[in-house]
Design an enzyme around this catalytic site. Sequence first.
Site, mmCIF file in Angstrom:
data_model
loop_
_atom_site.group_PDB
_atom_site.id
_atom_site.type_symbol
_atom_site.label_atom_id
_atom_site.label_comp_id
_atom_site.label_asym_id
_atom_site.label_seq_id
_atom_site.Cartn_x
_atom_site.Cartn_y
_atom_site.Cartn_z
ATOM 1 N N LEU A 35 0.816 -1.225 0.000
ATOM 2 C CA LEU A 35 0.000 0.000 0.000
ATOM 3 C C LEU A 35 0.849 1.273 0.000
ATOM 4 O O LEU A 35 1.916 1.324 0.600
ATOM 5 C CB LEU A 35 -0.936 -0.010 1.213
ATOM 6 C CG LEU A 35 -1.859 -1.229 1.325
ATOM 7 C CD1 LEU A 35 -2.736 -1.129 2.569
ATOM 8 C CD2 LEU A 35 -2.723 -1.397 0.074
ATOM 9 N N GLY A 38 -1.673 6.415 -2.671
ATOM 10 C CA GLY A 38 -2.856 6.298 -3.535
ATOM 11 C C GLY A 38 -3.923 5.432 -2.877
ATOM 12 O O GLY A 38 -5.108 5.784 -2.843
ATOM 13 N N HIS A 39 -3.492 4.288 -2.334
ATOM 14 C CA HIS A 39 -4.425 3.407 -1.629
ATOM 15 C C HIS A 39 -5.000 4.118 -0.402
ATOM 16 O O HIS A 39 -6.178 3.984 -0.090
ATOM 17 C CB HIS A 39 -3.724 2.126 -1.167
ATOM 18 C CG HIS A 39 -3.148 1.288 -2.279
ATOM 19 N ND1 HIS A 39 -1.803 1.130 -2.457
ATOM 20 C CD2 HIS A 39 -3.742 0.558 -3.263
ATOM 21 C CE1 HIS A 39 -1.574 0.326 -3.491
ATOM 22 N NE2 HIS A 39 -2.735 -0.031 -4.001
ATOM 23 N N GLU A 150 -8.619 6.377 -10.395
ATOM 24 C CA GLU A 150 -8.564 6.793 -11.808
ATOM 25 C C GLU A 150 -7.203 6.465 -12.413
ATOM 26 O O GLU A 150 -7.045 6.502 -13.626
ATOM 27 C CB GLU A 150 -8.844 8.293 -11.911
ATOM 28 C CG GLU A 150 -10.302 8.632 -11.660
ATOM 29 C CD GLU A 150 -10.590 10.123 -11.766
ATOM 30 O OE1 GLU A 150 -9.636 10.914 -11.924
ATOM 31 O OE2 GLU A 150 -11.774 10.480 -11.680
ATOM 32 N N ASP A 152 -5.949 3.671 -12.761
ATOM 33 C CA ASP A 152 -6.235 2.571 -13.685
ATOM 34 C C ASP A 152 -7.564 2.900 -14.365
ATOM 35 O O ASP A 152 -8.603 2.318 -14.049
ATOM 36 C CB ASP A 152 -6.310 1.255 -12.913
ATOM 37 C CG ASP A 152 -5.005 0.971 -12.195
ATOM 38 O OD1 ASP A 152 -4.073 0.481 -12.829
ATOM 39 O OD2 ASP A 152 -4.903 1.290 -10.987
ATOM 40 N N SER A 187 2.514 4.000 -7.654
ATOM 41 C CA SER A 187 2.192 2.636 -8.057
ATOM 42 C C SER A 187 3.084 1.699 -7.263
ATOM 43 O O SER A 187 4.253 2.032 -7.003
ATOM 44 C CB SER A 187 2.480 2.455 -9.552
ATOM 45 O OG SER A 187 2.539 1.078 -9.878
ATOM 46 N N ARG A 189 4.364 -0.759 -8.389
ATOM 47 C CA ARG A 189 5.421 -1.157 -9.328
ATOM 48 C C ARG A 189 6.563 -0.143 -9.380
ATOM 49 O O ARG A 189 7.618 -0.451 -9.938
ATOM 50 C CB ARG A 189 4.837 -1.367 -10.729
ATOM 51 C CG ARG A 189 3.957 -2.605 -10.823
ATOM 52 C CD ARG A 189 3.565 -2.918 -12.251
ATOM 53 N NE ARG A 189 2.990 -4.241 -12.373
ATOM 54 C CZ ARG A 189 1.672 -4.497 -12.409
ATOM 55 N NH1 ARG A 189 0.804 -3.515 -12.352
ATOM 56 N NH2 ARG A 189 1.235 -5.747 -12.517
HETATM 57 P P1 AMP Z 1 -3.589 -1.981 -6.984
HETATM 58 O O1 AMP Z 1 -3.187 -2.373 -5.614
HETATM 59 O O2 AMP Z 1 -2.465 -1.406 -7.796
HETATM 60 O O3 AMP Z 1 -4.362 -3.063 -7.693
HETATM 61 O O4 AMP Z 1 -4.605 -0.772 -6.813
HETATM 62 C C1 AMP Z 1 -5.724 -0.873 -5.982
HETATM 63 C C2 AMP Z 1 -6.584 0.338 -6.200
HETATM 64 O O5 AMP Z 1 -5.839 1.516 -5.911
HETATM 65 C C3 AMP Z 1 -7.068 0.491 -7.660
HETATM 66 O O6 AMP Z 1 -8.403 0.949 -7.663
HETATM 67 C C4 AMP Z 1 -6.120 1.505 -8.206
HETATM 68 O O7 AMP Z 1 -6.655 2.242 -9.290
HETATM 69 C C5 AMP Z 1 -5.903 2.397 -7.003
HETATM 70 N N1 AMP Z 1 -4.647 3.149 -7.146
HETATM 71 C C6 AMP Z 1 -3.431 2.664 -7.450
HETATM 72 N N2 AMP Z 1 -2.539 3.663 -7.556
HETATM 73 C C7 AMP Z 1 -3.212 4.816 -7.326
HETATM 74 C C8 AMP Z 1 -2.845 6.191 -7.314
HETATM 75 N N3 AMP Z 1 -1.603 6.594 -7.554
HETATM 76 N N4 AMP Z 1 -3.813 7.096 -7.059
HETATM 77 C C9 AMP Z 1 -5.090 6.702 -6.818
HETATM 78 N N5 AMP Z 1 -5.486 5.427 -6.808
HETATM 79 C C10 AMP Z 1 -4.556 4.491 -7.072
#
Ligand code: AMP
Length: 286
Positions: A35, A38-39, A150, A152, A187, A189
């Site tokens: 996390l 963003g999360h 947003e 993704d 991210s 990543r």
């Molecule tokens: P993930 O863990 O990458 O699958 O992301 C989980 C959720 O967090 C998804 O809805 C993503 O779009 C959101 N997310 C990932 N990175 C960001 C970010 N930088 N800003 C806002 N939401 C994000």
Amino acid sequence: MPTLFRKPREIRNYLKSVRCESKQSIGFVPTMGYLHEGHRRLIRESKIQNDITVVSIYVNPLQFGQGEDYERYPRDLERDISICAEEGVDVVFAPSDEDMYPEKPLINIEIKGLTDILEGKFRPGHFNGVCTVVLKLFNIIQPDRAYFGEKDYQQLKVIQRLVKDLSLPVEIVPVPTVRDPDGLALSSRNTYLSPEERESALSLYRSFLLAEKLFKSGNTDANLLKEAIREFILKHPRVKGIDYVEIIDQDLKPVSEVKIGDRILLAVWVGNTRLIDNWRLGDAKV
Ligand code: AMP
């Protein structure tokens, strides 16, 4: 500390009492863990709008293709749980693969014109994996609201359409992209990037500012903007290639004449890391 559940049946029973007896609303934030800010932003939105916030942490094998980064995807459940605790998350769901997929699913979810373009074209099967896991998680958690970034953007559109087409009883709440101060979209990543690669990765955000400037000064030809973006990004030393640069409207359809509210979507290889980002045109002051 949040209550941790591993088993779908156990969290389902627990949330049933939350929903039925205490009549509390449930906000849900699905994630693959590791996390970041963003999360946290998604979690905070959920905390504002709901009585109970549930975060799932699950690296979903079904949405990774052959040769993609499933094995090396960063994982740290302990760290994630302490971030959830800091944010006041009520429940964390971290299932095992065996519990999520006792058998390989035979279902295949396709949304014509949405899951077969852009990311779907370069990552065949990716959105089938995303839709399958999100539907399963919705069935297990049965949230009132679910929060998607947003960042993704295509995924958000796909999930919104899935909910609409199947009349799923959940409200999808979009959350704007969180960026580092220098513009790099957060991210999990990003942990793959070396300092030099990170510097080149800034070209994604900077190309958006360039396109915005061109657009603001009257250039509405999508091809011209896309070409300017490509050329700018490819000048950066660690950029290995571009999967796509597209400018799309609200329905994810490519445009030839750009208007306010259209979005640039792109996927770029920086070293061995594939980054995606997007940008809504017409908002920023540049
Ligand atoms: P993930 O863990 O990458 O699958 O992301 C989980 C959720 O967090 C998804 O809805 C993503 O779009 C959101 N997310 C990932 N990175 C960001 C970010 N930088 N800003 C806002 N939401 C994000």
